[in-house]
Scaffold this motif. Sequence first.
Motif, PDB file in Angstrom:
ATOM      1  N   ASN A   1      -6.584  52.873  88.895  1.00  0.00           N
ATOM      2  CA  ASN A   1      -6.000  52.696  87.872  1.00  0.00           C
ATOM      3  C   ASN A   1      -7.110  51.537  87.406  1.00  0.00           C
ATOM      4  O   ASN A   1      -6.590  50.530  85.933  1.00  0.00           O
ATOM      5  N   LEU A   2      -7.890  50.384  87.717  1.00  0.00           N
ATOM      6  CA  LEU A   2      -8.443  49.622  86.596  1.00  0.00           C
ATOM      7  C   LEU A   2      -9.223  49.400  85.477  1.00  0.00           C
ATOM      8  O   LEU A   2      -8.830  48.983  84.234  1.00  0.00           O
ATOM      9  N   GLN A   3      -9.084  51.269  84.721  1.00  0.00           N
ATOM     10  CA  GLN A   3      -9.054  51.509  83.807  1.00  0.00           C
ATOM     11  C   GLN A   3      -8.449  51.451  82.844  1.00  0.00           C
ATOM     12  O   GLN A   3      -8.301  51.651  81.312  1.00  0.00           O
ATOM     13  N   TRP A   4      -7.106  51.528  83.580  1.00  0.00           N
ATOM     14  CA  TRP A   4      -6.042  51.222  82.306  1.00  0.00           C
ATOM     15  C   TRP A   4      -5.617  49.617  82.003  1.00  0.00           C
ATOM     16  O   TRP A   4      -5.489  48.918  80.967  1.00  0.00           O
ATOM     17  N   VAL A   5      -6.198  48.704  82.430  1.00  0.00           N
ATOM     18  CA  VAL A   5      -6.688  47.672  81.758  1.00  0.00           C
ATOM     19  C   VAL A   5      -7.351  47.321  80.291  1.00  0.00           C
ATOM     20  O   VAL A   5      -6.899  46.750  79.405  1.00  0.00           O
TER      21      VAL A   5
ATOM     22  N   TRP B   1     -10.633  34.952  84.950  1.00  0.00           N
ATOM     23  CA  TRP B   1     -11.183  35.714  85.104  1.00  0.00           C
ATOM     24  C   TRP B   1      -8.961  35.825  83.620  1.00  0.00           C
ATOM     25  O   TRP B   1      -9.249  35.908  83.006  1.00  0.00           O
ATOM     26  N   ARG B   2      -8.605  35.267  84.470  1.00  0.00           N
ATOM     27  CA  ARG B   2      -6.886  35.097  83.475  1.00  0.00           C
ATOM     28  C   ARG B   2      -7.527  34.239  81.935  1.00  0.00           C
ATOM     29  O   ARG B   2      -6.750  34.067  80.622  1.00  0.00           O
ATOM     30  N   TRP B   3      -8.381  33.161  81.592  1.00  0.00           N
ATOM     31  CA  TRP B   3      -8.403  32.845  80.420  1.00  0.00           C
ATOM     32  C   TRP B   3      -9.424  33.920  79.913  1.00  0.00           C
ATOM     33  O   TRP B   3      -9.391  33.112  78.697  1.00  0.00           O
ATOM     34  N   VAL B   4      -9.867  34.663  80.302  1.00  0.00           N
ATOM     35  CA  VAL B   4     -10.309  35.851  78.656  1.00  0.00           C
ATOM     36  C   VAL B   4      -8.983  36.135  78.199  1.00  0.00           C
ATOM     37  O   VAL B   4      -8.625  36.629  77.217  1.00  0.00           O
ATOM     38  N   PHE B   5      -7.563  36.228  78.291  1.00  0.00           N
ATOM     39  CA  PHE B   5      -6.239  35.893  77.494  1.00  0.00           C
ATOM     40  C   PHE B   5      -5.436  34.736  77.189  1.00  0.00           C
ATOM     41  O   PHE B   5      -4.878  34.611  75.953  1.00  0.00           O
ATOM     42  N   PHE B   6      -5.745  33.359  77.569  1.00  0.00           N
ATOM     43  CA  PHE B   6      -5.151  32.736  77.793  1.00  0.00           C
ATOM     44  C   PHE B   6      -6.502  32.061  76.344  1.00  0.00           C
ATOM     45  O   PHE B   6      -5.167  31.340  75.541  1.00  0.00           O
ATOM     46  N   VAL B   7      -7.176  32.650  76.326  1.00  0.00           N
ATOM     47  CA  VAL B   7      -8.184  31.756  74.954  1.00  0.00           C
ATOM     48  C   VAL B   7      -7.419  31.771  73.102  1.00  0.00           C
ATOM     49  O   VAL B   7      -7.992  31.740  72.398  1.00  0.00           O
ATOM     50  N   ASN B   8      -6.838  33.188  73.896  1.00  0.00           N
ATOM     51  CA  ASN B   8      -5.756  34.036  72.083  1.00  0.00           C
ATOM     52  C   ASN B   8      -5.138  33.147  71.776  1.00  0.00           C
ATOM     53  O   ASN B   8      -4.730  32.943  70.917  1.00  0.00           O
TER      54      ASN B   8
ATOM     55  N   LEU C   1       2.208  44.922  85.966  1.00  0.00           N
ATOM     56  CA  LEU C   1       2.307  43.302  84.624  1.00  0.00           C
ATOM     57  C   LEU C   1       1.274  43.622  83.742  1.00  0.00           C
ATOM     58  O   LEU C   1       1.290  43.270  82.545  1.00  0.00           O
ATOM     59  N   LEU C   2      -0.062  43.145  84.360  1.00  0.00           N
ATOM     60  CA  LEU C   2      -0.965  43.248  83.557  1.00  0.00           C
ATOM     61  C   LEU C   2      -1.065  44.749  82.521  1.00  0.00           C
ATOM     62  O   LEU C   2      -1.678  44.055  81.560  1.00  0.00           O
ATOM     63  N   ILE C   3      -0.938  45.249  82.974  1.00  0.00           N
ATOM     64  CA  ILE C   3      -1.778  46.721  82.305  1.00  0.00           C
ATOM     65  C   ILE C   3      -0.591  46.687  81.295  1.00  0.00           C
ATOM     66  O   ILE C   3      -1.129  46.925  80.129  1.00  0.00           O
TER      67      ILE C   3
ATOM     68  N   PRO D   1     -14.417  43.056  87.431  1.00  0.00           N
ATOM     69  CA  PRO D   1     -14.013  43.266  89.209  1.00  0.00           C
ATOM     70  C   PRO D   1     -13.610  42.084  89.658  1.00  0.00           C
ATOM     71  O   PRO D   1     -13.249  41.955  90.390  1.00  0.00           O
ATOM     72  N   ASN D   2     -13.286  40.637  89.057  1.00  0.00           N
ATOM     73  CA  ASN D   2     -12.770  39.437  89.706  1.00  0.00           C
ATOM     74  C   ASN D   2     -10.747  40.424  89.404  1.00  0.00           C
ATOM     75  O   ASN D   2     -10.312  39.686  89.919  1.00  0.00           O
ATOM     76  N   ILE D   3     -10.653  40.786  88.054  1.00  0.00           N
ATOM     77  CA  ILE D   3      -9.239  41.335  88.255  1.00  0.00           C
ATOM     78  C   ILE D   3      -9.215  41.990  88.921  1.00  0.00           C
ATOM     79  O   ILE D   3      -7.548  41.637  90.668  1.00  0.00           O
ATOM     80  N   GLN D   4      -9.861  42.947  89.064  1.00  0.00           N
ATOM     81  CA  GLN D   4      -9.875  43.991  90.580  1.00  0.00           C
ATOM     82  C   GLN D   4      -9.313  43.477  91.565  1.00  0.00           C
ATOM     83  O   GLN D   4      -8.655  43.646  92.603  1.00  0.00           O
ATOM     84  N   THR D   5     -10.522  42.919  91.968  1.00  0.00           N
ATOM     85  CA  THR D   5     -10.279  41.791  93.633  1.00  0.00           C
ATOM     86  C   THR D   5      -8.738  41.107  93.616  1.00  0.00           C
ATOM     87  O   THR D   5      -8.841  40.783  94.829  1.00  0.00           O
ATOM     88  N   ASP D   6      -8.603  39.815  92.764  1.00  0.00           N
ATOM     89  CA  ASP D   6      -7.695  38.914  92.336  1.00  0.00           C
ATOM     90  C   ASP D   6      -6.551  39.799  92.294  1.00  0.00           C
ATOM     91  O   ASP D   6      -5.251  39.016  92.921  1.00  0.00           O
ATOM     92  N   LEU D   7      -6.194  41.136  91.757  1.00  0.00           N
ATOM     93  CA  LEU D   7      -4.772  41.636  91.848  1.00  0.00           C
ATOM     94  C   LEU D   7      -4.939  42.944  92.343  1.00  0.00           C
ATOM     95  O   LEU D   7      -3.586  43.822  92.351  1.00  0.00           O
ATOM     96  N   SER D   8      -6.220  43.242  93.225  1.00  0.00           N
ATOM     97  CA  SER D   8      -5.609  44.293  93.979  1.00  0.00           C
ATOM     98  C   SER D   8      -5.754  45.897  93.392  1.00  0.00           C
ATOM     99  O   SER D   8      -4.417  46.440  93.370  1.00  0.00           O
TER     100      SER D   8
END
Length: 475
Positions: free
Chosen positions: A43-47, A161-168, A97-99, A31-38
């Motif tokens: 298309n959200l399921q492509w994440v 939400w960006r930290w779910v990726f940065f944590v790796n 870019l995220l996808i 939900p946060n990704i959807q709001t922040d990146l419009s």
Amino acid sequence: MRRSPWATLAVLSLAQFIVILDVTIVNVALPNIQTDLSFTADNLQWVISAYTLLFGGFLLLGGRAADLLGSRRIFIVGLVLFGAMSMLAGLATSPGLLIAARAVQGLGGALLSPAALAILTVTFAHGRERNIAMGIWGALAGLGGTLGVVAGGLLVDALSWRWVFFVNVPIVIALVAIVPTFVAAVRHSPPGPRTFDALGAVLGTSGLLAVVFGVVRAESAGWGSAQVLTALVGGVALLVVFVGVEARSAAPLVPLRLFNSRALSVSSGALALNGAAFLSMFFLTALYLQQVRGASPLTAGLQFLPMGATAIAGAALATQLVHRLGTRTLQIIGALLSVIGLLLLGGAGATGSYATELLPGLLLFGLGITTLGVPAQISAVSDVEHHEAGAASGVVTAVYQVGGALGLAIVTTLSITHVTDALGHGASQQQALVDGFHRGLLIAAVFAIVNLVISLATPQLRPDAEQVAEAAVAA
């Protein structure tokens, strides 16, 4: 230099942990990704799908590359790719870019995961030690999936939400630094021609991507639109060419002769449907908990925990009971539990109690997916030659991921269509979302019902402890 095999196991298991973690950690951030990146709803399921499709589509190529180029080398390449794309995903400023980052991140996982397993099987001799190592490997992988939703909730609530990726990223940097110290360089010498069959991997994955794109675009463009028809027809054509290439290849990624085994064919279908039901339920419920019931990302993650606990318990019970009850009986039980769990979840409203409306369904569904999955995996490798057990297991693992992505595309498309229709008929935003959630879970339940029918056709096997262990190693 002598290396401790248990230190090697720790390094490999941590890498596998973050690969599995990334399947689930993103869900509560959607939900946060959807709001922040419009992101648009379709298309959200492509994440999720971009990651699982590339991971499943290139998993067999990753295993072949590890055999031919060296497991440690491919393991490091996969780690670096996974970490770099995690950083790019966290920095993404647009949906495209995220996808794209998620897709290449899935490719990194497809390289490092089979390479890690190949190193593990060489590090531990066949027998008790390898079985213990595989048990630890499997437990940590399962824990990654369970803890992913909680970790995702914590990171989104505390940071973004960006930290779910940065944590790796720091984990990958640390792993790359210590791999030469703790992981030996090993290379296999597989029989037959030394070829990657990269064409097969590209054709198969491109065909699947085209089909999923066509299904996703159908909601907004219409099933009869030129764009959708071109994608669907083109995707099917690529898959037909893929089958032709694999049939003629001297060293195919997918040996089609394996599907002469009824057990493998049926198990592949069962696992694909299991993946479809699981990813669809997870995606829809993560959105429902936050967008309809107003849960925070952390609360949503914690509410998934009971399902993770019963999934782990189901896997342990299935491993113990498969000797007595047989694979078919357990698959039927697992499919029934999945159907009941999804139907119970499909009755949840916007404001009812979590304990009465959601918890029973989550518990039963979690128990069902692994009660079905464990015997299906065992059955898949039961009827193939011993030297092809790894290839057979790789096929059904890939099928599980691909089935999940295709199922998610179907469920998401039909759910969004239902939400749009409900809004058009005057329903409130909240009620329309609830109706879409119900429709999506009903379709997921249909997947589980079809799985029940398939399970009735699977062979009834009562494997001994050694066969169960071999199936676990091949997985």
